[in-house]
Write an enzyme that holds these catalytic residues in place. Structure first.
Site, PDB file in Angstrom:
ATOM      1  N   HIS A   1       0.635  -1.602  -0.088  1.00  0.00           N
ATOM      2  CA  HIS A   1      -0.350  -0.028   0.309  1.00  0.00           C
ATOM      3  C   HIS A   1       0.904   1.276  -0.201  1.00  0.00           C
ATOM      4  O   HIS A   1       0.720   2.501  -0.798  1.00  0.00           O
ATOM      5  CB  HIS A   1      -1.102   0.602   1.309  1.00  0.00           C
ATOM      6  CG  HIS A   1      -2.272  -0.304   1.170  1.00  0.00           C
ATOM      7  ND1 HIS A   1      -1.484  -2.514   2.179  1.00  0.00           N
ATOM      8  CD2 HIS A   1      -3.120  -1.251   1.118  1.00  0.00           C
ATOM      9  CE1 HIS A   1      -2.908  -2.566   2.424  1.00  0.00           C
ATOM     10  NE2 HIS A   1      -4.215  -2.494   1.236  1.00  0.00           N
TER      11      HIS A   1
ATOM     12  N   SER B   1       0.655  -8.967   1.276  1.00  0.00           N
ATOM     13  CA  SER B   1      -0.835  -8.842   1.378  1.00  0.00           C
ATOM     14  C   SER B   1      -1.928  -8.509   2.756  1.00  0.00           C
ATOM     15  O   SER B   1      -0.638  -9.081   3.856  1.00  0.00           O
ATOM     16  CB  SER B   1      -1.344 -10.317   0.617  1.00  0.00           C
ATOM     17  OG  SER B   1      -2.815 -10.203   1.353  1.00  0.00           O
TER      18      SER B   1
ATOM     19  N   GLN C   1     -18.617  -5.387  -0.302  1.00  0.00           N
ATOM     20  CA  GLN C   1     -17.967  -6.506   0.352  1.00  0.00           C
ATOM     21  C   GLN C   1     -17.419  -7.561   0.327  1.00  0.00           C
ATOM     22  O   GLN C   1     -16.515  -8.112  -0.295  1.00  0.00           O
ATOM     23  CB  GLN C   1     -16.738  -5.175  -1.307  1.00  0.00           C
ATOM     24  CG  GLN C   1     -15.292  -4.960  -0.118  1.00  0.00           C
ATOM     25  CD  GLN C   1     -14.720  -4.146  -0.725  1.00  0.00           C
ATOM     26  OE1 GLN C   1     -14.399  -2.807  -0.715  1.00  0.00           O
ATOM     27  NE2 GLN C   1     -12.640  -5.000  -1.105  1.00  0.00           N
TER      28      GLN C   1
ATOM     29  N   GLY D   1      -3.032  -1.259  -7.002  1.00  0.00           N
ATOM     30  CA  GLY D   1      -2.057  -2.397  -7.209  1.00  0.00           C
ATOM     31  C   GLY D   1      -2.334  -3.491  -8.089  1.00  0.00           C
ATOM     32  O   GLY D   1      -3.318  -4.319  -8.478  1.00  0.00           O
TER      33      GLY D   1
HETATM   34  O1  PAF Z   1      -8.486  -2.978  -2.312  1.00  0.00           O
HETATM   35  C1  PAF Z   1      -9.197  -2.906  -1.349  1.00  0.00           C
HETATM   36  O2  PAF Z   1      -8.361  -2.460  -0.340  1.00  0.00           O
HETATM   37  C2  PAF Z   1     -10.084  -2.547  -1.623  1.00  0.00           C
HETATM   38  O3  PAF Z   1     -11.287  -3.458  -2.450  1.00  0.00           O
HETATM   39  C3  PAF Z   1     -10.345  -0.633  -1.997  1.00  0.00           C
HETATM   40  C4  PAF Z   1     -10.423  -1.248  -3.902  1.00  0.00           C
HETATM   41  C5  PAF Z   1     -10.443  -0.274  -1.014  1.00  0.00           C
HETATM   42  C6  PAF Z   1     -12.130  -0.555  -2.017  1.00  0.00           C
HETATM   43  O4  PAF Z   1     -13.335  -1.177  -0.758  1.00  0.00           O
END
Ligand code: PAF
Length: 280
Positions: free
Chosen positions: A37, A185, A61, A147
Site C-alpha cells: 500500500h 497482502s 464487499q 495495485g
Molecule cells: O483493494 C482494496 O483494498 C479494496 O477492494 C478497495 C479498492 C479499497 C475498495 O474497498
C-alpha cells in the site's frame, strides 16, 4: 497530514489543495497497510501534488463467509505509514456516514467481474465497484492508483471508469513482494512462517508458466498445466483457480497470441486465501 471522517470535510480539504494549485491523487484502501500500500501512496505522490488515502472497510464487499467485524484494523500504524509515504489526507469514514440511508444503487460491472474471484466471492466486485465509484465522486481525484496484485479488481475499476466516464486516470502499480517472492497482502499476517515458505509455490508456479511463454509456448492449456504441476507439488496449497486470462476482459483464453495475457492464481493455505498473478 490531516485525518477526516466525513464527506464534507473531505471535499473541503480537497478544495483547499486545488486552490493551492495542486493536482489530486487517490489511493483507496481498507487499512491494515503494508509496504505494498505504501508504495501505491508513494506512486500517487509522484503523480500528483496532494494524495488522499481512504481507509474504509466496506461491508458490502465482504461475502457472507467473510467476517467484516474480524477484518484487522490498525489505524495508528496506518496513519504513521500514510504520513511517511507522503499522503496529505486520510479519509476514514464510518459506514453510516458514508452510505446514504436507504442507499439502493449498485454498480455492476458485468463480464469482467464474472470469473476468477467473482465466481468464488459472489457480490464482491459489485461491492468494490460501488464503493470505488462513490469514492471517486467524493474525492474527484485526477489520478487513482491501484495495485496490480488485485488484477481482476483493477480490470473491473478500469472498465467502470471507462464505461461511466469517470474523469480519473487509473494507474496500475507493480506488486510488491516479500523477500521470498510471495506477494504482499494484509492476509500474510495470518500465515505461519512455515506457511509463508509453502506459499512460495505460487510465484514458482507463475514463473513456470512465464518460462514456457518466454520459450515461445502460446497454448494456454500447456501454460496452465505447467503452473498447476508446481502448485500440486505443494500439498498444503489448495488451488481455487489457476487460469490464463485476457488482461482486459479477464476471460480465460485458449492462446496468448495477439493479446495481453496473465496467469492468475487463487489458493487456500490453511484458512487464508491468497491470490497472485503475472504477465505472460
Ligand atoms: O483493494 C482494496 O483494498 C479494496 O477492494 C478497495 C479498492 C479499497 C475498495 O474497498
Amino acid at each position: 497530514m490531516e485525518v477526516v471522517h466525513t464527506i464534507p470535510e473531505l471535499r473541503a480539504a480537497v478544495a483547499r489543495a486545488r486552490q493551492a494549485g495542486k493536482s489530486v491523487g487517490f489511493v483507496p484502501t481498507m487499512g491494515c497497510l503494508h509496504e505494498g500500500h505504501l508504495s501505491l501512496i508513494r506512486r500517487a505522490k509522484q503523480e500528483s501534488g496532494y494524495v488522499v488515502v481512504s481507509i474504509f472497510v466496506t461491508p458490502p464487499q465482504c461475502g457472507p463467509n467473510e467476517d467484516f467485524a474480524k477484518y484487522p484494523r490498525t489505524f495508528e500504524d496506518d496513519r504513521r505509514g500514510c504520513e511517511a509515504a507522503g499522503a496529505g489526507l486520510i479519509f476514514a469514514p464510518s459506514a453510516p456516514d458514508f452510505y446514504p440511508a436507504g442507499a439502493s444503487t449498485w454498480v455492476d460491472v458485468e463480464g469482467v467481474s464474472a470469473g476468477l474471484c467473482g465466481e468464488f466471492r459472489p457480490g464482491h466486485f459489485r461491492g468494490v465497484a460501488t464503493v470505488v465509484a462513490m469514492l471517486f465522486n467524493a474525492v474527484q481525484a485526477d489520478v487513482a492508483v491501484f495495485g496490480r496484485k488485485d488484477l481482476q479488481q483493477l480490470a473491473v475499476i478500469r472498465r467502470m471508469a471507462r464505461d461511466l466516464l469517470f474523469p480519473v486516470r487509473i494507474i496500475a502499480h507493480e506488486t510488491v513482494r516479500e523477500p521470498n517472492g510471495v506477494a504482499m497482502s494484509s492476509r500474510n499476517r495470518y500465515l505461519t512462517p512455515e506457511q509463508l515458505a509453502q506459499a512460495t509455490a505460487i510465484p514458482a508456479a507463475m514463473e513456470a508458466a512465464q518460462a514456457l511463454a518466454r520459450a515461445g509456448v502460446t497454448d494456454a492449456a500447456r501454460l496452465r498445466a505447467a503452473a498447476q504441476a508446481v502448485l500440486a507439488a505443494q500439498p498444503a496449497l489448495k488451488p481455487q483457480y489457476c487460469e490464463i486470462v485476457d488482461l482486459e476482459t479477464m476471460a480465460s483464453v485458449a492462446s496468448t497470441i495477439g493479446k495481453g495475457c496473465a496467469i492468475a492464481i487463487a489458493c487456500h493455505l490453511g484458512t487464508t486465501r491468497l491470490i497472485d498473478n503475472a504477465d505472460l
